[in-house]
Design an enzyme around this catalytic site. Structure first.
Site, PDB file in Angstrom:
ATOM      1  N   ASP A  42       0.840  -1.203   0.000  1.00 40.06           N
ATOM      2  CA  ASP A  42       0.000   0.000   0.000  1.00 40.06           C
ATOM      3  C   ASP A  42       0.878   1.259   0.000  1.00 40.06           C
ATOM      4  O   ASP A  42       0.773   2.135   0.869  1.00 40.06           O
ATOM      5  CB  ASP A  42      -0.929   0.019   1.218  1.00 40.06           C
ATOM      6  CG  ASP A  42      -1.921  -1.130   1.196  1.00 40.06           C
ATOM      7  OD1 ASP A  42      -2.195  -1.643   0.092  1.00 40.06           O
ATOM      8  OD2 ASP A  42      -2.396  -1.524   2.273  1.00 40.06           O
ATOM      9  N   ASP A 199      31.225  57.745 -16.887  1.00 37.26           N
ATOM     10  CA  ASP A 199      29.989  58.135 -17.560  1.00 37.26           C
ATOM     11  C   ASP A 199      29.683  57.183 -18.708  1.00 37.26           C
ATOM     12  O   ASP A 199      30.455  56.261 -19.008  1.00 37.26           O
ATOM     13  CB  ASP A 199      30.067  59.582 -18.050  1.00 37.26           C
ATOM     14  CG  ASP A 199      31.308  59.867 -18.899  1.00 37.26           C
ATOM     15  OD1 ASP A 199      31.800  58.932 -19.554  1.00 37.26           O
ATOM     16  OD2 ASP A 199      31.773  61.021 -18.902  1.00 37.26           O
ATOM     17  N   HIS A 272      12.033  51.456  -3.559  1.00 40.83           N
ATOM     18  CA  HIS A 272      12.132  52.722  -2.852  1.00 40.83           C
ATOM     19  C   HIS A 272      12.620  53.792  -3.830  1.00 40.83           C
ATOM     20  O   HIS A 272      13.137  53.474  -4.908  1.00 40.83           O
ATOM     21  CB  HIS A 272      13.111  52.610  -1.678  1.00 40.83           C
ATOM     22  CG  HIS A 272      14.433  52.011  -2.060  1.00 40.83           C
ATOM     23  ND1 HIS A 272      14.670  50.653  -2.022  1.00 40.83           N
ATOM     24  CD2 HIS A 272      15.571  52.568  -2.522  1.00 40.83           C
ATOM     25  CE1 HIS A 272      15.899  50.407  -2.428  1.00 40.83           C
ATOM     26  NE2 HIS A 272      16.465  51.562  -2.745  1.00 40.83           N
ATOM     27  N   ARG A 353      17.476  44.285 -14.603  1.00 42.13           N
ATOM     28  CA  ARG A 353      17.841  43.567 -13.398  1.00 42.13           C
ATOM     29  C   ARG A 353      17.094  44.265 -12.266  1.00 42.13           C
ATOM     30  O   ARG A 353      17.228  45.474 -12.086  1.00 42.13           O
ATOM     31  CB  ARG A 353      19.351  43.599 -13.180  1.00 42.13           C
ATOM     32  CG  ARG A 353      19.825  42.932 -11.877  1.00 42.13           C
ATOM     33  CD  ARG A 353      20.000  43.979 -10.806  1.00 42.13           C
ATOM     34  NE  ARG A 353      20.724  43.509  -9.629  1.00 42.13           N
ATOM     35  CZ  ARG A 353      20.824  44.201  -8.496  1.00 42.13           C
ATOM     36  NH1 ARG A 353      20.252  45.395  -8.385  1.00 42.13           N
ATOM     37  NH2 ARG A 353      21.493  43.726  -7.477  1.00 42.13           N
ATOM     38  N   ASP A 355      16.413  45.271  -8.638  1.00 42.90           N
ATOM     39  CA  ASP A 355      17.012  45.404  -7.318  1.00 42.90           C
ATOM     40  C   ASP A 355      16.043  44.862  -6.265  1.00 42.90           C
ATOM     41  O   ASP A 355      14.833  45.061  -6.355  1.00 42.90           O
ATOM     42  CB  ASP A 355      17.312  46.883  -7.065  1.00 42.90           C
ATOM     43  CG  ASP A 355      18.042  47.120  -5.770  1.00 42.90           C
ATOM     44  OD1 ASP A 355      19.124  46.542  -5.596  1.00 42.90           O
ATOM     45  OD2 ASP A 355      17.525  47.893  -4.940  1.00 42.90           O
ATOM     46  N   GLU A 384      17.241  40.211  -8.366  1.00 44.29           N
ATOM     47  CA  GLU A 384      18.248  40.063  -7.322  1.00 44.29           C
ATOM     48  C   GLU A 384      17.627  39.270  -6.171  1.00 44.29           C
ATOM     49  O   GLU A 384      16.835  39.789  -5.393  1.00 44.29           O
ATOM     50  CB  GLU A 384      18.719  41.426  -6.810  1.00 44.29           C
ATOM     51  CG  GLU A 384      19.779  41.303  -5.716  1.00 44.29           C
ATOM     52  CD  GLU A 384      20.002  42.589  -4.943  1.00 44.29           C
ATOM     53  OE1 GLU A 384      21.049  42.684  -4.281  1.00 44.29           O
ATOM     54  OE2 GLU A 384      19.135  43.484  -4.980  1.00 44.29           O
ATOM     55  N   HIS A 457      29.201  44.861  -6.906  1.00 39.40           N
ATOM     56  CA  HIS A 457      29.360  46.107  -6.165  1.00 39.40           C
ATOM     57  C   HIS A 457      28.889  45.969  -4.721  1.00 39.40           C
ATOM     58  O   HIS A 457      29.153  46.845  -3.896  1.00 39.40           O
ATOM     59  CB  HIS A 457      28.578  47.220  -6.856  1.00 39.40           C
ATOM     60  CG  HIS A 457      27.093  47.020  -6.821  1.00 39.40           C
ATOM     61  ND1 HIS A 457      26.467  45.980  -7.482  1.00 39.40           N
ATOM     62  CD2 HIS A 457      26.110  47.712  -6.199  1.00 39.40           C
ATOM     63  CE1 HIS A 457      25.167  46.052  -7.262  1.00 39.40           C
ATOM     64  NE2 HIS A 457      24.920  47.085  -6.491  1.00 39.40           N
ATOM     65  N   ASP A 458      28.205  44.874  -4.406  1.00 45.30           N
ATOM     66  CA  ASP A 458      27.689  44.647  -3.058  1.00 45.30           C
ATOM     67  C   ASP A 458      28.574  43.741  -2.217  1.00 45.30           C
ATOM     68  O   ASP A 458      28.313  43.555  -1.027  1.00 45.30           O
ATOM     69  CB  ASP A 458      26.291  44.015  -3.125  1.00 45.30           C
ATOM     70  CG  ASP A 458      25.205  45.033  -3.430  1.00 45.30           C
ATOM     71  OD1 ASP A 458      25.393  46.213  -3.081  1.00 45.30           O
ATOM     72  OD2 ASP A 458      24.181  44.653  -4.011  1.00 45.30           O
TER      73      ASP A 458
END
Length: 683
Positions: A42, A199, A272, A353, A355, A384, A457-458
């Site tokens: 079973d 730039d 934000h 991308r 955030d 992300e 960059h983090d």
């Protein structure tokens, strides 16, 4: 837990077919073997549908008994009963499953033991297996498959225009190669308001260089008008920051990149805005139209205001007021017919991308992806997400990113963590399980588009992480103040980085190079930076291009630099490494060219672990596509190592190597020899 009584492997087609995620309605076959001494009968496959927490019990069919030699099942167990079931799963979403069966000991459950995926008899406290189901015709952009991302932090990459835009309250640095100002001002606030002058024109000027790396897609850090140097505090979503250039510069960048076979994607910061923005206007720089002091502002409903007129901010940073992502006005502003998402696709971008994607509600992501895909069907949307994105829960909401109408893919932080851990600790098991779990839980097309980042960059520069042998992301300030790479550590770190690059370029997914990592730029230690958060400024020093004064960006007197440019006597520049055939830069170019020319190393290739994962070195796996098989072998240790693997039916010819390596074919088994700090790809 009772071990060695069950045989089931969700990553083996004999026991589960197909392996991994499936499209809705596809039939899935399950096969389980249970020790006959338990008198199993079973037998049910139990499936939990995560969306509504409902259970389904599906009786499995008896498939006969067989004896297995002790070599296959240690402990003297020989006779097993087989139970089978084939069934479709129609509703897309996330499912969890296990097996229940009656025995002489009563009703038992077979569940997954953990990351090693072995079956054990255990109760509900043990993890089940996972099944991801997505909709039919799951389309993702074909152009990124087998490609390479290149991540540019714009202000620190290349200065293109002689005359720089000067704006009130912003510091223009002449000491290119120095450090961003990281200390609080007299009010205790970190302004992040110094700029080195990189730039969009500088990116355009360096397109030949980026193309020479074999890049398919340029990923730009935020480029929209904002007060800070990092631009994650958006002031105007429809304007290029004047210090970065103009709309015409952006259009030219996208056009010229396309001529060279490259796409450009943007960083979308939609959780934000900046407090100093046209939408919030806390400082009154935008004529009082913002939400902060104007209850009648058209943007007022975007934000969370309290009765005392204070407001909610992103992670408590008051310069980043938090957006209500359920607000229809805001959703239409971003995702509407003439919204932000579509507008920049029309200007030439090939995707976004997102955030902190896990802070965006499913409804918002659905609307955004719909807008992007309607505007450009083969545009890409990448989130992300720092965890396993297939099971991510955030703000009490299961994300289900991969059902077919949301993200194309995500940033592959689980792989980054496991890869670094392998080189720092020798934990081959963790790395193998990370790759296997991703390949099992994510749809194949999602895996094909994964942004495999080993630096950003983090995070700390990958070279410094490998050199200090400290895989942790959040290091104590005192640690970073005193732990710098010694000359010996630096030499070893560079050897390790070349081996890590082989893994990075040949594992499933799309490698993402953070600018400067291709020449081995170091993390700048010795400062308690608060730029954005924690340790980040040390990974945002400007790109080092040439032998000329201050790495080619400034005529400033070197004695007046905030911090001297660390080019190690000129060797740590693009110019120097371009002229050195043995440099990290040229090795990276050869490696990515190999990836481009070998479908098995791209995203059409299947992946299979070949070496024993309980041995840290060497780490050996196979990639295969269209009948062609390649073997990748890594030895990040200083010792010479040998390994025996199943016969792979290849010639054993070297396609690329760093260090000494050899392949010896046999009739039943093949042998690989790797000297210290070596890596190789064999065909």
């Amino acid at each position: 837990m009772i071990k060695r009584e069950i045989i089931f492997d969700s990553r083996n087609e004999y026991y589960k077919s197909p392996v991994g995620a499936t499209v809705s309605g596809q039939e899935i076959s399950y096969r389980i073997k249970i020790n006959a001494s338990l008198d199993p009968h079973d037998v049910d496959l139990v499936v939990l549908y995560d969306a509504n927490k409902s259970f389904g019990y599906y009786r499995m069919n008896f498939g006969g008994e067989e004896e297995l030699p002790e070599s296959q099942m240690p402990g003297g167990v020989k006779t097993y009963r087989t139970f089978e079931l084939t069934m479709p799963i129609w509703d897309r979403g996330l499912y969890f499953y296990w097996f229940e069966f009656s025995t002489v000991f009563g009703r038992l459950q077979a569940r997954r033991s953990g990351p090693d995926n072995k079956p054990v008899i255990a109760g509900p406290e043990q993890a089940p297996w996972q099944q991801t189901v997505y909709k039919r015709d799951y389309l993702v952009p074909e152009w990124i498959k087998g490609g390479t991302f290149y991540h540019i932090f714009v202000d620190r990459f290349c200065r293109g225009k002689e005359e720089r835009v000067r704006m009130a309250g912003k510091i223009l640095r002449d000491d290119w190669g120095g450090l961003p100002e990281y200390r609080p001002d007299e009010n205790g606030i970190v302004q992040n308001n110094d700029f080195f002058g990189g730039d969009l024109r500088g990116v355009i000027n360096k397109l030949p260089y980026i193309e020479s790396l074999g890049v398919s897609c340029i990923y730009l850090s935020p480029i929209f008008e904002a007060y800070s140097n990092h631009k994650y505090d958006t002031a105007d979503y429809f304007k290029i920051d004047p210090m970065f250039g103009t709309l015409e510069d952006f259009r030219e960048l996208c056009s010229e990149a396309k001529k060279r076979g490259m796409a450009v994607i943007l960083d979308g910061v939609f959780s934000h805005t900046g407090s100093d923005s046209r939408y919030f206007d806390k400082l009154g720089h935008y004529g009082g139209i913002g939400a902060y002091k104007n209850p009648d502002s058209i943007y007022r409903s975007w934000y969370y205001f309290r009765p005392d007129e204070t407001y909610e901010s992103w992670w408590g940073i008051d310069t980043l007021p938090r957006i209500n992502k359920f607000n229809e006005d805001y959703i239409n502003f971003i995702c509407g017919r003439d919204g932000v998402a579509r507008y920049w696709i029309r200007q030439g971008a090939s995707g976004w991308r997102l955030d902190v994607a896990d802070e965006l509600p499913n409804y918002f992501i659905d609307r955004l992806c719909e807008a992007v895909k309607e505007e450009k069907l083969n545009a890409i949307v990448i989130g992300e997400v720092w965890d396993d994105a297939s099971t991510k829960i955030s703000y009490d909401e299961r994300k289900n990113y991969f059902q077919g109408n949301r993200l194309d893919s995500v940033m592959n932080y689980p792989l980054k963590v496991a890869l670094i851990d392998y080189f720092c600790t020798g934990n081959a098991e963790k790395l193998a399980h990370a790759v296997e779990t991703i390949c099992e839980n994510y749809p194949k097309d999602v895996v094909d588009c994964l942004m495999n980042n080993i630096g950003s960059h983090d995070t700390m520069r990958i070279l410094t992480v490998l050199g200090t042998k400290h895989p942790a992301e959040d290091l104590p300030k005192d640690y970073m103040a005193v732990n710098r790479l010694t000359p010996e550590g630096l030499a070893e770190a560079r050897r390790l980085l070349m081996r890590a690059c082989v893994l990075h370029a040949t594992l499933p997914g799309v490698p993402c190079i953070y600018y400067g990592d291709e020449i081995g730029m170091k993390y700048t230690t010795g400062l308690s930076s608060k730029e954005g958060s924690g340790r980040r400024a040390g990974s945002r020093t400007p790109m080092q291009w040439s032998h000329s004064l201050n790495a080619g960006f400034s005529s400033c007197d070197p004695s007046k630099l905030y911090l001297p440019v660390d080019t190690e006597g000129g060797s740590l520049t693009v110019e120097a490494q371009d002229n050195d055939t043995n440099s990290l830069l040229n090795f990276t170019k050869r490696l990515l060219l190999l990836r481009h020319n070998q479908p098995a190393l791209g995203n059409d290739g299947d992946w299979q672990m070949l070496s024993a994962i309980n041995r840290p070195y060497p780490f050996i796996y196979m990639r295969e596509a269209n009948g062609k098989r390649l073997v990748v072998a890594i030895n990040p240790s200083a010792k010479k190592v040998k390994a025996t693997i199943p016969c792979q039916q290849i010639n054993g010819n070297l396609l690329i190597k760093t260090g000494d390596a050899s392949y010896h074919k046999g009739k039943k088994e093949d042998k690989i020899t790797l000297h210290g700090f070596s890596a190789a790809v064999f065909e």
